[in-house]
Design a protein around this motif. Structure first.
Motif, short mmCIF file in Angstrom:
data_model
loop_
_atom_site.label_atom_id
_atom_site.label_comp_id
_atom_site.label_asym_id
_atom_site.label_seq_id
_atom_site.Cartn_x
_atom_site.Cartn_y
_atom_site.Cartn_z
N ARG A 193 -6.65 -7.46 6.07
CA ARG A 193 -6.78 -8.32 4.89
C ARG A 193 -6.52 -7.54 3.60
N TYR A 194 -6.82 -6.24 3.61
CA TYR A 194 -6.72 -5.42 2.41
C TYR A 194 -5.45 -4.60 2.34
N TYR A 195 -4.53 -4.77 3.28
CA TYR A 195 -3.34 -3.93 3.30
C TYR A 195 -2.42 -4.19 2.11
N THR A 197 -3.31 -5.01 -0.96
CA THR A 197 -3.89 -4.59 -2.24
C THR A 197 -4.38 -3.14 -2.21
N ILE A 198 -5.07 -2.76 -1.15
CA ILE A 198 -5.62 -1.40 -1.07
C ILE A 198 -4.67 -0.45 -0.36
N CYS A 203 -7.01 2.43 3.13
CA CYS A 203 -8.00 1.82 4.02
C CYS A 203 -8.44 2.80 5.10
N MET A 222 -15.17 -2.81 -0.17
CA MET A 222 -13.79 -3.19 0.11
C MET A 222 -13.40 -4.44 -0.67
N GLU A 223 -14.31 -5.39 -0.76
CA GLU A 223 -14.00 -6.61 -1.50
C GLU A 223 -13.82 -6.32 -2.99
N HIS A 226 -10.47 -4.80 -3.32
CA HIS A 226 -9.48 -5.85 -3.07
C HIS A 226 -9.31 -6.75 -4.29
N ARG A 227 -10.43 -7.06 -4.94
CA ARG A 227 -10.38 -7.90 -6.14
C ARG A 227 -9.64 -7.18 -7.27
N GLU A 230 -6.04 -7.56 -6.59
CA GLU A 230 -5.56 -8.91 -6.92
C GLU A 230 -5.38 -9.07 -8.43
#
Length: 381
Positions: A193-195, A197-198, A203, A222-223, A226-227, A230
């Motif tokens: 899910r984070y690939y 953005t992060i 990761c 992580m969130e 990720h934010r 975004e």
């Protein structure tokens, strides 16, 4: 309230009075503090942006706000603030699944992860499984009166060493259970899910720190990152829009639709120009029928992706065409340049061996770096 008349008494009040008792803070400073919290939410930013509070320190701001507002020392009419620990967050994947929704791990000795057995609901093979050998024959020591103190201290040291190894074993079990590592495939799919953005590389580095967090706190970390990614992506898009003079959402939607149409037209034009029938070397009669069109890959939208601001305009066009993310392009570029600097030249066959990606992408990347003068091809290549 009566209507005010010109003969009524009045009193002029400015901001230079103490709003609360037992403090040297003026109402003007209180107002600047509250406005700064609303606008910035950061103590350093409040001091930097407010000239009224420039003579205060960060510790003074924190202590004053905690005492007079959060602890209600200024007024008992302030609302009650709940502690952060009492706030209930909505768990995120993979911790949002209920127990009955999570399947058992695959059973069998060849498929267990970290020695976990679903049938036992425990680990079949413990970490440091030979730790018990230290104390297996501990009772066989029969010290005499002369060496009793020495051997007793030795036994205590052995027991302490065994306890430390047991503690490490339990710590590893807690980490595996807490972070859902018993089901590695579900955890890996969650990290994907984070690939965008992060990035996968970051990761992988962050997962090394999972042992220092609880599962939920690591998800919050992580969130948060990720934010940030975004927001960075959205900011990059807004910069692109403003660079083209776009100020409204309707204009942005029209711009994206026209941009997509233009890319499709440019792709058709390039395919038409590369048709062998239109080449002057082609000896057969020229025909405008170039045959069946091959459907190429859609250009990758790289705006705002990690590394986007680090590459030039030509490099962005290349990444869009061959569908490479900017950070991946920078890594591949660095590999080729290092090999070129080591040998003084670089062969296409060597580039394909080093990158291990699609041969067509390697060829286009290789030709691009040659045209940019960043690598030198071998004379016979």
């Amino acid at each position: 309230m009566r209507n005010h008349k010109n003969d009524h008494p009045y009193k002029i009040i400015n901001h230079d009075f103490n709003l609360f008792d037992n403090t040297d803070w003026t109402a003007k400073e209180e107002l600047a503090l509250l406005n700064g919290l609303l606008n910035y939410g950061n103590w350093q930013s409040i001091l930097k942006q407010s000239t009224v509070l420039s003579h205060r320190s960060v510790d003074e701001l924190k202590q004053h706000y905690d005492h007079y507002y959060l602890e209600k020392a200024g007024s008992d009419q302030f609302p009650n603030i709940e502690l952060q620990e009492n706030v209930q967050y909505k768990p995120l994947m993979p911790y949002r699944f209920k127990t009955n929704e999570v399947p058992d791990p695959i059973r069998g000795d060849d498929n267990v992860y970290a020695g976990y057995s679903a049938a036992r609901s425990d680990f079949e093979y413990d970490y440091d499984k030979n730790a018990e050998d230290m104390v297996a024959k501990l009772d066989s020591l029969n010290p005499s009166d002369a060496d009793y103190a020495l051997l007793s201290n030795l036994q205590v040291g052995i027991l302490n060493a065994y306890r430390r190894r047991q503690g490490e074993r339990q710590r590893r079990k807690a980490v595996i259970r807490e972070h859902g590592l018993i089901m590695p495939q579900k955890t890996k799919s969650w990290l994907q899910r984070y690939y965008t953005t992060i990035t996968p590389m970051v990761c992988d580095k962050l997962t090394r720190f999972m042992q220092f967090y609880t599962g939920q706190k690591f998800v919050y970390l992580m969130e948060g990152l990720h934010r940030i990614g975004e927001l960075k992506l959205q900011t990059s898009r807004l910069i692109e829009y403003r660079r083209h003079g776009i100020c409204t959402l309707q204009e942005a939607k029209l711009y994206l639709r026209l941009k997509k149409h233009r890319e499709a037209c440019m792709k058709d034009l390039k395919r038409f120009q590369q048709a062998s029938e239109l080449s002057f070397k082609y000896k057969q009669p020229v025909s405008l029928n170039v045959g069946v069109k091959r459907r190429g890959l859609t250009p990758l939208d790289i705006v705002g992706l990690p590394g986007y601001e680090k590459i030039t305009t030509n490099e962005r066009d290349l990444c869009r065409t061959i569908r490479l993310s900017p950070d991946n392009y920078l890594d591949l570029k660095q590999i080729l340049i290092q090999e070129n600097n080591k040998l003084g030249y670089l062969k296409l066959l060597t580039a394909r061996r080093l990158l291990k990606i699609d041969v067509n992408k390697t060829r286009k990347l290789y030709d691009f770096l040659i045209s940019e003068g960043q690598i030198v091809p071998k004379v016979n290549d």
